[in-house]
Design an enzyme around this catalytic site. Structure first.
Site, PDB file in Angstrom:
ATOM      1  N   ALA A  12      51.215 -52.572   6.372  1.00 28.34           N
ATOM      2  CA  ALA A  12      51.304 -53.974   5.969  1.00 28.34           C
ATOM      3  C   ALA A  12      50.499 -54.921   6.850  1.00 28.34           C
ATOM      4  O   ALA A  12      50.313 -56.080   6.506  1.00 28.34           O
ATOM      5  CB  ALA A  12      52.767 -54.426   5.955  1.00 28.34           C
ATOM      6  N   ARG A  72      41.892 -57.121  14.800  1.00 24.37           N
ATOM      7  CA  ARG A  72      40.823 -56.638  15.699  1.00 24.37           C
ATOM      8  C   ARG A  72      39.699 -55.933  14.949  1.00 24.37           C
ATOM      9  O   ARG A  72      38.658 -55.631  15.535  1.00 24.37           O
ATOM     10  CB  ARG A  72      41.418 -55.711  16.758  1.00 24.37           C
ATOM     11  CG  ARG A  72      42.132 -56.461  17.883  1.00 24.37           C
ATOM     12  CD  ARG A  72      42.692 -55.506  18.925  1.00 24.37           C
ATOM     13  NE  ARG A  72      43.893 -54.831  18.456  1.00 24.37           N
ATOM     14  CZ  ARG A  72      44.524 -53.873  19.124  1.00 24.37           C
ATOM     15  NH1 ARG A  72      44.037 -53.463  20.293  1.00 24.37           N
ATOM     16  NH2 ARG A  72      45.620 -53.326  18.654  1.00 24.37           N
ATOM     17  N   GLN A 127      56.395 -55.894   2.227  1.00 26.09           N
ATOM     18  CA  GLN A 127      56.858 -56.651   3.388  1.00 26.09           C
ATOM     19  C   GLN A 127      56.164 -58.015   3.319  1.00 26.09           C
ATOM     20  O   GLN A 127      55.033 -58.181   3.781  1.00 26.09           O
ATOM     21  CB  GLN A 127      56.518 -55.921   4.689  1.00 26.09           C
ATOM     22  CG  GLN A 127      57.052 -56.601   5.940  1.00 26.09           C
ATOM     23  CD  GLN A 127      56.547 -55.940   7.221  1.00 26.09           C
ATOM     24  OE1 GLN A 127      55.544 -55.217   7.209  1.00 26.09           O
ATOM     25  NE2 GLN A 127      57.225 -56.202   8.339  1.00 26.09           N
ATOM     26  N   GLY A 150      56.692 -57.216  12.119  1.00 24.76           N
ATOM     27  CA  GLY A 150      56.766 -56.081  13.018  1.00 24.76           C
ATOM     28  C   GLY A 150      57.147 -54.787  12.326  1.00 24.76           C
ATOM     29  O   GLY A 150      57.577 -54.778  11.163  1.00 24.76           O
ATOM     30  N   ASN A 159      42.347 -49.183  15.857  1.00 22.09           N
ATOM     31  CA  ASN A 159      42.654 -50.602  16.026  1.00 22.09           C
ATOM     32  C   ASN A 159      41.433 -51.505  16.049  1.00 22.09           C
ATOM     33  O   ASN A 159      41.574 -52.725  15.953  1.00 22.09           O
ATOM     34  CB  ASN A 159      43.454 -50.804  17.316  1.00 22.09           C
ATOM     35  CG  ASN A 159      44.804 -50.117  17.261  1.00 22.09           C
ATOM     36  OD1 ASN A 159      45.650 -50.471  16.460  1.00 22.09           O
ATOM     37  ND2 ASN A 159      44.992 -49.118  18.111  1.00 22.09           N
ATOM     38  N   TYR A 184      20.012 -53.738 -23.913  1.00 20.73           N
ATOM     39  CA  TYR A 184      20.816 -54.959 -23.807  1.00 20.73           C
ATOM     40  C   TYR A 184      20.119 -56.103 -24.520  1.00 20.73           C
ATOM     41  O   TYR A 184      18.959 -56.427 -24.227  1.00 20.73           O
ATOM     42  CB  TYR A 184      21.027 -55.293 -22.326  1.00 20.73           C
ATOM     43  CG  TYR A 184      21.905 -56.481 -22.056  1.00 20.73           C
ATOM     44  CD1 TYR A 184      23.175 -56.579 -22.607  1.00 20.73           C
ATOM     45  CD2 TYR A 184      21.466 -57.508 -21.216  1.00 20.73           C
ATOM     46  CE1 TYR A 184      23.995 -57.674 -22.350  1.00 20.73           C
ATOM     47  CE2 TYR A 184      22.280 -58.601 -20.944  1.00 20.73           C
ATOM     48  CZ  TYR A 184      23.545 -58.682 -21.519  1.00 20.73           C
ATOM     49  OH  TYR A 184      24.339 -59.764 -21.258  1.00 20.73           O
ATOM     50  N   SER A 197       3.616 -42.629 -23.178  1.00 22.67           N
ATOM     51  CA  SER A 197       3.764 -43.470 -21.993  1.00 22.67           C
ATOM     52  C   SER A 197       3.802 -44.949 -22.347  1.00 22.67           C
ATOM     53  O   SER A 197       3.236 -45.393 -23.346  1.00 22.67           O
ATOM     54  CB  SER A 197       2.599 -43.216 -21.024  1.00 22.67           C
ATOM     55  OG  SER A 197       2.612 -41.881 -20.584  1.00 22.67           O
TER      56      SER A 197
END
Length: 455
Positions: free
Chosen positions: A12, A17, A75, A80, A230, A390, A408
Site C-alpha cells: 500500500a 524514495r 488501506q 503503517g 527502497n 485508416y 514496388s
C-alpha cells in the site's frame, strides 16, 4: 502444508524514495512489476489464499493485474504496516485461516523454497520472522535479543542504545509467520507512539514476548534475496541479481546464449533447450522461443512467439507477434501486436506489420507497411508497399490473394482485395478490388517532353 495457512502481501505504500508517482510495487524488474514476483513466489505454496493490501494509487495496481485472480484489501490511509494488517484481519479471519505469512511487496527476489523453509521452521511459533546479519544494517529494523532469545524489533530511527544496548547487526527482513489466535489479542494494542507516527507490525514481537508467547527470529545469514527494494539503486541491484540467475538457469537448461552478460529475459518467458540467442537481446513478458530458433543481437521481444527453424535477425522488434516455423524476420523489422507469419514466410528490413498475416511462403522483403492485412500463400510484396488501412475514422482490411505479386511503391487503399495470382504494377494506387489472375495498373501514363536548355 495445512490448507488453513495463507499469505498477506503489504503493497500500500508510496515508496517516496523511488521518486515516482506510481506505487513502489509497480516498479519493474526485467519488464515485470515487483509485485508480480512476490505473487509468483507465494502462489505455489498458498494457491489462491493470497491477499494483497493496496492503498496509494490502488487503481494502477488493479489495472496492472486486471483479469487475474488476485485478492485485494484496501488501506485507505497508509498508517503503517500494523495498520495494514488490521485492515486485512477481517478478510483473513473470514477465510478460516489459522496462520498467515506476511511479506512486503517490494521483495522481488523472494523464492518459493524460502517460504517453504520458513513455514517448516516456524511451525510451532506464535510469531516468527526471518532475520539477516548485515555489515551495514542501514534503515532496517534491529532485532534485539536477550541471552539469544528475541526480545523485540526496533525500527532504526527509534533505536536507543541506552534502552536496548549496543546496536546489533541482525535486522528484520519484514517476513512474518503469525498464528491468528495468538495475534488477535495483540493487534488492537498497537500504538503509533514512535518517530514516524505509524502503527508497526514489528511491535507485535515485543507485545508477544511480554505475554510469554513463543516468538522466533529465524536467522538466514546474509542472503540478499530477502532484502526489500527502497530506492533506485536497490532496484537495479535486485534486477542484476535476478537477470543473472535467470540467464544461468536457461544456459544450464540447454539454451545457447552468446554474450550472456548482455541478455535480459523475463521470468515468464519460455526458451526451449536448443534455442540460440545472441546478446545484447531482451526477451520480455510471456515470449516463447522454440528449440532450433535463432534470435540475433539487438532484438527486443515482448509476448512474442518464435517457432523452430526461424531466424530473427538483428535490430528487430517483436511485440505480440507469432513467427511460424522456418521463417525469416529482419534485420530492422517491426512486428506489432497481431502480426502472424505462417510457415516459411519472410519479412525483411524496414518492414512493419500490425494485425496482419503472411500465409505460408509469402514474403515482404523491405520498406513495407502491412496493417490490418491478409497476405495469401506465396504472395510477394514489393518494396515501398503500403496498406492504407485508416480512413481517418475507421480501420479497414486489405486482402491479397495467394500467389499475387504487388509491385514496388504501391498503395492499397482499404477495404480492398487483390485476387489470387494477380499482378499489381509498380507505383499503383489501388482503390478497387482486383479480380483473380488479373493485371492492375493505376498510375498516370508516362509523358516525355523536351528538356528546357539551361539559361
Amino acid at each position: 502444508m495445512a490448507s488453513t495457512t495463507g499469505a498477506l502481501i503489504l503493497a500500500a505504500g508510496k515508496g517516496t524514495r523511488m521518486h515516482s508517482d506510481k506505487p513502489k510495487v509497480l516498479q519493474t524488474i526485467l519488464g515485470e512489476p515487483m509485485l508480480r514476483f512476490v505473487m509468483d513466489a507465494l502462489a505455489p505454496v498458498f494457491g489462491d489464499r493470497v491477499w494483497t493490501v493496496v492503498g496509494h494509487r490502488a487503481d494502477m495496481i488493479y489495472a496492472a493485474f486486471a483479469g487475474e485472480d488476485a485478492r485485494f484489501v484496501v488501506q485507505e490511509q497508509q498508517l503503517g504496516t500494523g495498520h495494514a494488517l488490521q485492515m486485512a484481519w477481517e478478510s483473513l479471519r473470514a477465510a478460516g485461516l489459522d496462520r498467515v505469512v506476511v511479506v512486503n511487496g517490494d521483495t522481488p527476489l523472494l523464492a518459493t523454497e524460502t517460504i517453504d523453509f520458513f513455514l517448516k521452521e516456524s511451525a510451532e511459533a506464535d510469531i516468527a520472522f526471518m532475520t539477516l546479519t548485515l555489515p551495514d544494517p542501514g534503515a532496517y529494523g534491529r532485532v534485539v535479543r536477550h541471552n539469544g532469545h528475541v526480545a523485540a524489533i526496533v525500527e532504526a530511527k527509534d533505536y536507543d542504545e541506552a534502552l536496548y544496548g549496543p546496536e546489533p547487526s541482525e535486522i528484520n527482513t519484514g517476513i512474518y509467520a503469525l498464528r491468528l489466535d495468538a495475534v488477535e489479542s495483540l493487534l488492537p494494542r498497537l500504538t503509533n507512539a514512535n518517530r514516524s507516527g505509524e502503527y508497526y507490525i514489528t511491535d507485535l514481537v515485543g507485545l508477544a514476548v511480554a505475554e510469554r508467547m513463543n516468538v522466533l527470529g529465524i536467522q538466514c545469514g546474509e542472503d540478499p534475496n530477502l532484502l526489500g527494494v527502497n530506492n533506485p539503486a536497490e532496484l537495479i541491484r535486485s534486477e542484476a541479481l535476478l537477470r543473472t540467475r535467470l540467464v544461468i538457469g536457461h544456459i544450464e537448461g540447454g539454451v545457447l546464449i552468446h554474450a550472456p552478460e548482455t541478455v535480459r529475459i523475463s521470468p515468464r518467458a519460455t526458451i526451449e533447450p536448443g534455442a540460440e540467442i545472441y546478446g545484447p537481446c531482451e526477451v520480455y513478458g510471456t515470449s516463447r522461443i522454440a528449440r532450433g530458433a535463432v534470435v540475433h543481437s539487438h532484438c527486443w521481444l515482448r509476448n512474442a512467439e518464435v517457432e523452430s527453424g526461424s531466424e530473427v535477425k538483428s535490430f528487430s522488434h517483436l511485440e505480440g507477434a507469432t513467427v511460424g516455423k522456418g521463417c525469416s524476420v529482419g534485420p530492422f523489422a517491426r512486428l506489432r501486436p497481431g502480426a502472424v507469419l505462417d510457415e516459411e514466410a519472410r519479412v525483411g528490413n524496414f518492414v512493419e506489420m500490425k494485425k496482419a498475416r503472411l500465409h505460408k511462403g509469402a514474403k515482404a522483403g523491405h520498406l513495407t507497411y502491412l496493417g490490418d492485412a491478409d497476405v495469401g500463400a506465396g504472395a510477394n510484396i514489393g518494396a515501398g508497399t503500403i496498406t492504407c488501412n485508416y480512413d481517418g475514422k475507421n480501420k479497414h482490411r486489405t486482402v491479397i490473394g495467394a500467389g499475387a505479386f504487388i509491385g514496388s511503391n504501391t498503395a492499397l487503399v482499404a477495404p480492398v482485395t487483390v485476387g489470387d495470382g494477380s499482378l499489381v504494377g509498380a507505383g499503383s494506387v489501388i482503390t478497387k478490388d482486383v479480380p483473380e489472375a488479373s493485371l492492375a495498373i493505376a498510375r498516370g501514363r508516362q509523358t516525355n517532353l523536351p528538356r528546357k536548355p539551361k539559361a
